[in-house]
Scaffold this active site. Structure first.
Site, PDB file in Angstrom:
ATOM      1  N   CYS A 232      -4.879   0.610   1.887  1.00 37.30           N
ATOM      2  CA  CYS A 232      -5.376   0.470   1.209  1.00 37.30           C
ATOM      3  C   CYS A 232      -3.908  -0.207   0.489  1.00 37.30           C
ATOM      4  CB  CYS A 232      -5.537   1.680   0.415  1.00 37.30           C
ATOM      5  SG  CYS A 232      -4.061   3.121   0.617  1.00 37.30           S
TER       6      CYS A 232
ATOM      7  N   HIS B  34      -1.909   0.400 -10.029  1.00 35.77           N
ATOM      8  CA  HIS B  34      -3.045   0.811  -9.259  1.00 35.77           C
ATOM      9  C   HIS B  34      -4.370   1.177 -10.129  1.00 35.77           C
ATOM     10  CE1 HIS B  34      -5.391   2.867  -6.069  1.00 35.77           C
ATOM     11  NE2 HIS B  34      -4.907   2.854  -5.055  1.00 35.77           N
TER      12      HIS B  34
END
Length: 660
Positions: A25, A573
């Protein structure tokens, strides 16, 4: 960082033949392993280029960092020839690779249903506690505040009304979240919940009494005598109703088409669900639910303080497994039947456990002399645990060094025994920490405070004494090389960050500031990636927080990395585990290598799409090269609303850099 060398070291540590599949990720390498025990954990802990590791949901995750993880991943795949996968694929592989655990699956369902309800339940619980302060005698005198000052009677009545609302209409709230969890319409779930608490029914709290008197009114349905019983305060019956409703709704959506589906599916789903509920499912699950509550009450009544001690000794271990997510279902049932149960015994035990873990973490602060990273994390994580949020303390400090965790378990057991001796029960939900006394009846405050004092004193002193006998382990090479937490947030962070002389980082998204240590992802909450802050977005635009270059712009569009013109590396994020959406709900306006100005639009996100998929939109803003600065100041005015032109982080350069 030499990516091929890092990949080689990781491959050597995990053993290529042990890896089933790999993905990555924005920050971490994710692996599914045949046997997580068959790795060289020490080598990974000691690797200077890795920020930490942890194992969750069948995935072994290695934190590399934004901008580097994708390159390390590419090299790792080349070296090992391991199966490459998307994060969504990896999730499925992990599920297939692991052994099915029906208990954990059930806990996950309960967690998905009750976690969204926690704000309403806690609000109601705290209002209940406030009502106790207003109406209970013996707090401010021999009489209650209402008795001494009759003019506040109306206020007390209004507070009591607001406190009772979430519990009286709990079936409606559960109907919404449970139906959504099972894949149905939450609006129909709310309607089904309303059906169970209609005023025409006998109130759920009086059902047992009315049935015992033989005066329960019934409906005559084709010869069946169906009790007109309500379900106020019930949990399991409503979950059963939601499951049936969602199943029927999906069935009719599949077999009915167009206007017929739109018109008749809701009616048929509600009609059949209602009939099955009042005739079979409701009565059966009411018996099961009441049996569970009665059983727990019997256990506490029978074993008393011994039962408290046993439960308290294992509570924090239960938190690690996630089983504690099922406790709200039990606690709401205990509180809903408080006249019979006397209250909730889980809350005071949880408080003992949380305080013990916090105290052990504080002890680690004093043991970590010379280890500034450990001291920074233990001070903030310890404070968080004392207020009822233990994940940063558990995963960031205590489990890392092991002995603080086990000492805290023992201290919690002894303190819970004290709670049991005083038979402390909460009369509402609340924060399971030092301020949890507001949920405890005033007559039990002495026992409550004595227990948490015992919990703190034992955990802190024993951890400190034991740790001083093992200083080489804590402050020597092992600690300094394995600790992967961020540099400290300066104590002056309570001041406005704008007043600090350094490099300013604005909020990339408008919203409410959140303490990042409370975020449900240890990579962010424990500071592995660096010092940062979280924002609960009120807008949907991601804005450049400073002038700089985009260093990370993943195809999933959920995270951005940038290096400001002053050299501050910032990770933005959006959400937790939103990489699994593979870009759904996100739009990006920039590409890697592009230079942007402060205030430029980086991308957008659709909150409804993200939340509908079951992911939070909490946005993390982290300075990933924290250690290159003297300190990082984070705005700690949690709860404050910020806009994208307001400073939330300041990187203070080291003295030599500042002078130059």
């Amino acid at each position: 960082m030499k990516h091929n060398e890092v990949a080689q070291r990781i491959a050597t540590a995990v053993h290529p033949e042990n890896v089933v599949a790999a993905a990555h990720c924005a920050t971490r390498l994710r692996l599914v392993l045949k046997d997580v025990k068959n790795i060289d954990q020490q080598a990974l802990d000691d690797d200077p280029d890795l920020k930490g590791t942890f194992n969750a949901d069948g995935q072994y995750q290695i934190i590399v960092g934004p901008g580097d993880v994708n390159k390390v991943y590419d090299e790792f795949v080349k070296l090992t020839g391991v199966k490459s996968a998307t994060t969504d694929d990896l999730k499925k592989i992990a599920a297939q690779n692991g052994k099915p655990n029906p208990i954990m699956a059930l806990i996950k369902v309960l967690s998905d249903i009750f976690v969204p309800l926690i704000p309403a339940l806690v609000a109601g619980g705290l209002l209940m506690a406030l009502n106790n302060v207003l109406t209970a005698a013996g707090i401010f005198g021999t009489k209650s505040l209402v008795a001494m000052y009759p003019q506040i009677t109306g206020l007390a009545q209004m507070v009591n009304l607001m406190a009772a609302a979430p519990f009286a209409f709990l079936p409606i709230l559960i109907g919404i979240t449970a139906t959504r969890r099972f894949g149905g319409s939450e609006i129909l779930g709310a309607a089904a919940g309303m059906m169970l608490v209609m005023p025409d029914l006998i109130n759920g709290y009086k059902v047992a009494e009315v049935m015992a008197s033989g005066k329960m009114p019934t409906w005559d349905l084709f010869g069946l005598h169906v009790a007109q019983a309500g379900y106020q305060g019930q949990v399991l019956p409503v979950i059963g109703v939601a499951f049936i409703l969602a199943t029927l709704e999906k069935f009719f959506h599949k077999h009915l088409k167009g206007a017929v589906d739109f018109t008749f599916t809701p009616m048929l789903a509600i009609l059949i669900t209602g009939f099955v509920t009042f005739t079979i499912v409701g009565p059966v699950l009411r018996i099961v639910s009441n049996g569970l509550t009665d059983g727990l009450t019997w256990m506490v009544t029978t074993f008393g303080f011994i039962g408290y001690a046993i439960f308290g000794s294992f509570y924090s271990a239960i938190v690690i497994t996630g089983l504690h997510q099922s406790f709200p279902a039990i606690e709401t049932q205990l509180l809903a039947n408080i006249s019979k149960t006397g209250g909730d015994f889980i809350f005071p035990i949880a408080t003992c456990a949380n305080v013990a873990q916090g105290a052990a973490t504080f002890a680690m602060y004093f043991l970590g002399k010379g280890n500034e990273k450990l001291r920074a994390l233990s001070s903030s994580a310890g404070a968080s645990a004392m207020l009822g949020i233990t994940e940063p303390a558990l995963f960031g400090v205590n489990l890392k060094y092991k002995f603080p965790f086990f000492i805290a378990l023992g201290a919690s057991g002894v303190a819970s025994l004290v709670m049991g001796l005083f038979h402390v029960l909460s009369s509402s939900l609340g924060p399971a920490g030092v301020i949890g006394f507001i949920a405890i009846p005033p007559t039990k405050w002495i026992g409550f405070f004595l227990a948490i004092a015992v919990s703190f004193a034992l955990a802190f002193s024993i951890t400190l004494v034991y740790g001083r006998q093992h200083m080489a382990v804590i402050n020597g090479q092992t600690a300094s090389t394995t600790d992967a937490t961020s540099a400290p947030v300066d104590d002056a962070s309570q001041e406005s960050v704008k007043s600090q002389a350094g490099y300013l980082i604005d909020a990339p998204v408008a919203g409410e500031l959140i303490d990042i240590s409370t975020v449900k992802d240890p990579v962010f909450s424990t500071g592995m990636m660096g010092t940062g802050i979280a924002i609960e977005p009120s807008g949907n635009q991601i804005i450049a927080p400073a002038d700089g270059e985009i260093t990370v712009a993943y195809g999933t569009k959920h995270a951005y990395g940038m290096k400001t013109d002053e050299g501050v590396e910032v990770l933005i994020h959006v959400g937790i585990d939103t990489v699994n959406l593979a870009g759904k709900g996100f739009e990006s306006q920039v590409s890697q290598g592009q230079h942007v100005k402060k205030g430029d639009l980086l991308g957008t996100f659709d909150t409804k799409v993200i939340q509908a998929a079951g992911y939070p939109v909490t946005t993390m803003v982290i300075i990933t090269n924290t250690n290159e600065f003297d300190r990082v100041v984070a705005d700690q005015q949690f709860g404050r609303q910020v806009t994208t032109d307001q400073v939330i982080l300041t990187a203070i350069p080291k003295e030599a850099e500042a002078k130059s």
